[in-house]
Design a protein around this motif. Sequence first.
Motif, PDB file in Angstrom:
ATOM      1  N   PHE A 192     -98.254 -14.210 -28.828  1.00  0.00           N
ATOM      2  CA  PHE A 192     -97.107 -14.078 -29.732  1.00  0.00           C
ATOM      3  C   PHE A 192     -95.809 -14.397 -28.994  1.00  0.00           C
ATOM      4  O   PHE A 192     -94.965 -15.139 -29.501  1.00  0.00           O
ATOM      5  N   ALA A 193     -95.664 -13.844 -27.809  1.00  0.00           N
ATOM      6  CA  ALA A 193     -94.444 -14.063 -27.025  1.00  0.00           C
ATOM      7  C   ALA A 193     -94.278 -15.544 -26.688  1.00  0.00           C
ATOM      8  O   ALA A 193     -93.175 -16.097 -26.804  1.00  0.00           O
ATOM      9  N   ARG A 194     -95.357 -16.185 -26.274  1.00  0.00           N
ATOM     10  CA  ARG A 194     -95.305 -17.617 -25.958  1.00  0.00           C
ATOM     11  C   ARG A 194     -94.855 -18.421 -27.175  1.00  0.00           C
ATOM     12  O   ARG A 194     -93.982 -19.273 -27.086  1.00  0.00           O
ATOM     13  N   GLN A 195     -95.464 -18.145 -28.311  1.00  0.00           N
ATOM     14  CA  GLN A 195     -95.139 -18.863 -29.544  1.00  0.00           C
ATOM     15  C   GLN A 195     -93.688 -18.621 -29.964  1.00  0.00           C
ATOM     16  O   GLN A 195     -93.046 -19.505 -30.516  1.00  0.00           O
ATOM     17  N   ALA A 196     -93.172 -17.426 -29.668  1.00  0.00           N
ATOM     18  CA  ALA A 196     -91.792 -17.079 -30.037  1.00  0.00           C
ATOM     19  C   ALA A 196     -90.772 -17.555 -29.002  1.00  0.00           C
ATOM     20  O   ALA A 196     -89.573 -17.364 -29.180  1.00  0.00           O
ATOM     21  N   GLY A 197     -91.248 -18.135 -27.906  1.00  0.00           N
ATOM     22  CA  GLY A 197     -90.336 -18.639 -26.886  1.00  0.00           C
ATOM     23  C   GLY A 197     -89.777 -17.579 -25.958  1.00  0.00           C
ATOM     24  O   GLY A 197     -88.752 -17.780 -25.316  1.00  0.00           O
ATOM     25  N   ARG A 202     -91.094 -13.917 -17.726  1.00  0.00           N
ATOM     26  CA  ARG A 202     -90.365 -12.964 -16.879  1.00  0.00           C
ATOM     27  C   ARG A 202     -89.871 -11.746 -17.661  1.00  0.00           C
ATOM     28  O   ARG A 202     -89.496 -10.728 -17.072  1.00  0.00           O
ATOM     29  N   ALA A 203     -89.895 -11.808 -18.999  1.00  0.00           N
ATOM     30  CA  ALA A 203     -89.471 -10.673 -19.830  1.00  0.00           C
ATOM     31  C   ALA A 203     -90.561  -9.612 -19.961  1.00  0.00           C
ATOM     32  O   ALA A 203     -90.315  -8.537 -20.498  1.00  0.00           O
ATOM     33  N   PHE A 204     -91.780  -9.909 -19.459  1.00  0.00           N
ATOM     34  CA  PHE A 204     -92.886  -8.950 -19.541  1.00  0.00           C
ATOM     35  C   PHE A 204     -92.729  -7.895 -18.455  1.00  0.00           C
ATOM     36  O   PHE A 204     -92.490  -8.213 -17.293  1.00  0.00           O
ATOM     37  N   ASP A 233     -89.339  -7.112 -22.901  1.00  0.00           N
ATOM     38  CA  ASP A 233     -87.968  -6.737 -23.230  1.00  0.00           C
ATOM     39  C   ASP A 233     -87.333  -7.937 -23.916  1.00  0.00           C
ATOM     40  O   ASP A 233     -87.340  -9.044 -23.364  1.00  0.00           O
ATOM     41  N   VAL A 234     -86.813  -7.715 -25.121  1.00  0.00           N
ATOM     42  CA  VAL A 234     -86.199  -8.816 -25.863  1.00  0.00           C
ATOM     43  C   VAL A 234     -84.797  -8.418 -26.310  1.00  0.00           C
ATOM     44  O   VAL A 234     -84.573  -7.294 -26.765  1.00  0.00           O
ATOM     45  N   PRO A 235     -83.829  -9.327 -26.186  1.00  0.00           N
ATOM     46  CA  PRO A 235     -82.454  -9.004 -26.555  1.00  0.00           C
ATOM     47  C   PRO A 235     -82.294  -8.879 -28.068  1.00  0.00           C
ATOM     48  O   PRO A 235     -83.077  -9.442 -28.847  1.00  0.00           O
ATOM     49  N   LYS A 281     -82.683 -11.614 -30.787  1.00  0.00           N
ATOM     50  CA  LYS A 281     -84.013 -12.126 -31.146  1.00  0.00           C
ATOM     51  C   LYS A 281     -84.747 -11.219 -32.138  1.00  0.00           C
ATOM     52  O   LYS A 281     -85.799 -11.589 -32.659  1.00  0.00           O
ATOM     53  N   TYR A 282     -84.189 -10.037 -32.404  1.00  0.00           N
ATOM     54  CA  TYR A 282     -84.871  -9.031 -33.219  1.00  0.00           C
ATOM     55  C   TYR A 282     -85.289  -9.570 -34.591  1.00  0.00           C
ATOM     56  O   TYR A 282     -86.475  -9.540 -34.953  1.00  0.00           O
ATOM     57  N   ASP A 283     -84.352 -10.079 -35.374  1.00  0.00           N
ATOM     58  CA  ASP A 283     -84.664 -10.568 -36.716  1.00  0.00           C
ATOM     59  C   ASP A 283     -85.629 -11.753 -36.668  1.00  0.00           C
ATOM     60  O   ASP A 283     -86.527 -11.864 -37.508  1.00  0.00           O
ATOM     61  N   GLU A 284     -85.462 -12.615 -35.694  1.00  0.00           N
ATOM     62  CA  GLU A 284     -86.336 -13.773 -35.528  1.00  0.00           C
ATOM     63  C   GLU A 284     -87.787 -13.336 -35.269  1.00  0.00           C
ATOM     64  O   GLU A 284     -88.734 -13.921 -35.804  1.00  0.00           O
ATOM     65  N   LEU A 285     -87.969 -12.314 -34.449  1.00  0.00           N
ATOM     66  CA  LEU A 285     -89.310 -11.837 -34.128  1.00  0.00           C
ATOM     67  C   LEU A 285     -89.964 -11.151 -35.322  1.00  0.00           C
ATOM     68  O   LEU A 285     -91.173 -11.291 -35.537  1.00  0.00           O
TER      69      LEU A 285
END
Length: 85
Positions: A31-36, A40-42, A48-50, A53-57
């Motif tokens: 999922f993370a890969r597909q979402a870009g 390093r955020a793992f 951890d996502v800023p 990106k919340y609404d996009e995810l």
Amino acid sequence: MILIDPPVWPGWDRVWSHLVSDESFDELHAFARQAGIPARAFDRDHYDVPSDKYDELIAAGATPVASRDLVRRLIASGLRHRKRT
């Protein structure tokens, strides 16, 4: 299922959400890969996502949950990795 909590965690002049899977790390990483989201955020058991990106995810399929529910489901899944003390 991919879960995301509200962006309330401060750091580096931003607020952050946690993105997890309650099924598998394979599901989470795919999922993370597909979402870009960069690898390093793992961090141990989550990404951890800023806040920007919340609404996009969520639009991509992540289910919004309260932080306490995210942790509860992560522990129940057996995927929780706590920091060593």
